[in-house]
Design an enzyme around this catalytic site. Structure first.
Site, PDB file in Angstrom:
ATOM      1  N   ARG A  47       0.931  -1.059  -0.080  1.00  0.00           N
ATOM      2  CA  ARG A  47      -0.046   0.040   0.040  1.00  0.00           C
ATOM      3  C   ARG A  47       1.121   1.411   0.049  1.00  0.00           C
ATOM      4  O   ARG A  47       0.682   2.246  -0.557  1.00  0.00           O
ATOM      5  CB  ARG A  47      -0.999   0.184   1.315  1.00  0.00           C
ATOM      6  N   TYR A  99     -15.013  18.217 -15.640  1.00  0.00           N
ATOM      7  CA  TYR A  99     -15.635  16.719 -15.756  1.00  0.00           C
ATOM      8  C   TYR A  99     -16.793  16.468 -14.846  1.00  0.00           C
ATOM      9  O   TYR A  99     -16.544  16.587 -13.486  1.00  0.00           O
ATOM     10  CB  TYR A  99     -14.402  15.646 -15.666  1.00  0.00           C
ATOM     11  N   ASP A 170      -6.418  19.624 -14.877  1.00  0.00           N
ATOM     12  CA  ASP A 170      -6.699  18.202 -15.221  1.00  0.00           C
ATOM     13  C   ASP A 170      -6.222  18.075 -16.827  1.00  0.00           C
ATOM     14  O   ASP A 170      -6.711  18.726 -17.604  1.00  0.00           O
ATOM     15  CB  ASP A 170      -8.243  18.020 -15.078  1.00  0.00           C
ATOM     16  N   LYS A 195      -7.522   6.749 -19.678  1.00  0.00           N
ATOM     17  CA  LYS A 195      -7.646   7.293 -21.012  1.00  0.00           C
ATOM     18  C   LYS A 195      -6.421   6.957 -21.839  1.00  0.00           C
ATOM     19  O   LYS A 195      -6.221   5.771 -22.214  1.00  0.00           O
ATOM     20  CB  LYS A 195      -7.993   8.799 -20.877  1.00  0.00           C
TER      21      LYS A 195
HETATM   22  C1  LIG Z   1     -11.324  15.045 -17.721  1.00  0.00           C
HETATM   23  C2  LIG Z   1     -11.420  13.730 -17.039  1.00  0.00           C
HETATM   24  N1  LIG Z   1     -10.717  13.658 -15.587  1.00  0.00           N
HETATM   25  C3  LIG Z   1     -11.112  12.935 -14.788  1.00  0.00           C
HETATM   26  C4  LIG Z   1     -11.917  11.700 -15.232  1.00  0.00           C
HETATM   27  C5  LIG Z   1     -12.105  10.730 -14.038  1.00  0.00           C
HETATM   28  O1  LIG Z   1     -11.310   9.515 -14.673  1.00  0.00           O
HETATM   29  P1  LIG Z   1     -11.359   7.959 -14.085  1.00  0.00           P
HETATM   30  O2  LIG Z   1     -12.659   7.700 -14.896  1.00  0.00           O
HETATM   31  O3  LIG Z   1     -10.428   7.295 -14.306  1.00  0.00           O
HETATM   32  O4  LIG Z   1     -12.033   7.860 -12.353  1.00  0.00           O
HETATM   33  C6  LIG Z   1     -12.436  11.593 -16.400  1.00  0.00           C
HETATM   34  C7  LIG Z   1     -13.258  10.648 -16.875  1.00  0.00           C
HETATM   35  O5  LIG Z   1     -13.841  10.511 -17.683  1.00  0.00           O
HETATM   36  C8  LIG Z   1     -12.235  12.714 -17.531  1.00  0.00           C
HETATM   37  O6  LIG Z   1     -12.713  12.630 -18.624  1.00  0.00           O
END
Ligand SMILES: Cc1ncc(COP(=O)(O)O)c(C=O)c1O
Length: 372
Positions: A47, A99, A170, A195
């Site tokens: 961990r 998001y 982000d 992604k």
């Molecule tokens: C721009 C963006 N940030 C964060 C996330 C969250 O990621 P996760 O689905 O891996 O938790 C996403 C998911 O679609 C995203 O498109």
């Protein structure tokens, strides 16, 4: 070293004992002590750290040009670790097109602990007006999901730095291949590695990368270790493997996205295409100045109602109707449906994750779907 070389080498090391060229998956949750009571292998308990995660964090940190990186079990877990690292009462300024999963996380899990505003962070005056004495973080998402809005990172940084506020970006849509927020002055970069880093729609992950190792970063590391939202050694292994091709995959996504955006823009059934690489994009100049390439995501607004929009995606053969992005296969989605009743996304907007199929096939498929 150039980014292609970092992607291949910074996440791998020849195994000390077996001499395996590719780092094996270390599933052991615990590590033997030396005679002096220390930990000669550098790890105590999985961990806290694990050889596969250490290599993953090394390559992600180097790709973004950071001082250190921390890997998480999802993008949302990475985002949540930032929010958990903040003192109760901290105010966060967030983008109006954030998001939706992270926006909902703040609203549902952090209401009463943190305070937040969702505003147009690219508007310098609006941003200044919303800064309070207790503002600790400005959150930037550029290009944004799903409207592909561009925020001038340098402008946000200059406003934030003057007041001692941290800037988090982000960078999921851009990837470090298209944009390097730390070089533009951001303090922290966040990724959903689910992604483009993963790139094959088969693993979940998240990451944070810091410009410097400071007290805030130590707190984030504490949240990671004590909260335990970490990726498994197997997921770390596959992510390291995928990252080796990230620069070339992203170049392919960018190439296809630009051509698809240009095709859609001249189509009579399309009202507007949202892609930062198009000169018609409202913040194209900012994108041109701060991005190295424009990314593989685009959205377009169809002339017609919700049913017309659904009819188009139902006619597609190559694009798969599914949420998420960044995989080799093209995905399309009716974003308003995914975001739920409080969405502000137009009902006739379709978001496309442009894949690595041949561009002629993608254009042909969309062409036939857009026929009346
Ligand atoms: C721009 C963006 N940030 C964060 C996330 C969250 O990621 P996760 O689905 O891996 O938790 C996403 C998911 O679609 C995203 O498109």
């Amino acid at each position: 070293m150039k980014i292609e070389t970092i992607a291949i080498h910074a996440g791998n090391k020849v195994d000390g004992s077996s001499k395996a060229v590719i780092q094996p998956i270390v599933l052991s949750t615990t590590f033997e002590r030396g005679e002096d009571g220390g930990f000669p292998g550098g790890h105590i308990y999985s961990r806290s750290s694990n050889p596969n995660r250490a290599l993953l964090e090394n390559v992600i940190g180097k790709l973004e040009g950071g001082a250190d990186a921390a890997a998480f079990s999802s993008g949302n877990a990475a985002g949540m670790s930032v929010f958990q690292s903040l003192a109760p009462g901290t105010h966060i300024i967030c983008p109006d097109d954030m998001y939706h999963g992270l926006r909902n996380q703040l609203k549902n899990l952090f209401a009463g602990i943190l305070t937040f505003d969702f505003i147009d962070v690219n508007d310098g005056d609006v941003l200044q007006q919303h800064i309070r004495p207790e503002t600790g973080v400005i959150w930037v998402e550029t290009p944004s999901n799903p409207l592909l809005k561009i925020t001038d990172i340098k402008q946000v940084v200059s406003i934030a730095k003057a007041k001692g506020i941290k800037v988090v970006v982000d960078n999921t849509f851009a990837t470090p291949i298209c944009q390097q927020p730390l070089t533009l002055g951001a303090d922290l970069v966040m990724h959903s590695t689910t992604k483009y880093f993963g790139g094959h729609s088969d693993l979940m992950g998240g990451a944070l990368i810091t410009a410097e190792k400071n007290d805030w970063w130590a707190k984030i590391r504490q949240v990671q270790e004590m909260g335990g939202a970490i990726p498994s050694p197997t997921d770390c292994f596959w992510l390291v493997r995928s990252i080796k091709t990230l620069p070339y995959r992203v170049k392919g996504h960018v190439h296809n996205a630009q051509l698809l955006a240009e095709f859609l823009e001249q189509h009579p059934r399309v009202e507007q295409v949202l892609y930062p690489g198009l000169p018609s994009h409202p913040q194209h100049q900012i994108a041109k100045d701060q991005m190295l390439a424009y990314g593989g995501m685009l959205s377009f607004i169809v002339k017609g109602d919700r049913d017309d929009t659904h009819n188009i995606i139902n006619k597609l053969n190559i694009f798969t109707k599914a949420t998420s992005l960044g995989g080799v296969e093209s995905l399309i989605e009716h974003r308003a449906t995914v975001e739920g009743p409080d969405t502000k996304t137009p009902f006739n907007l379709l978001r496309v994750s442009v894949g690595l199929e041949h561009i002629d096939d993608l254009i042909e498929d969309l062409s036939q779907a857009l026929e009346d």
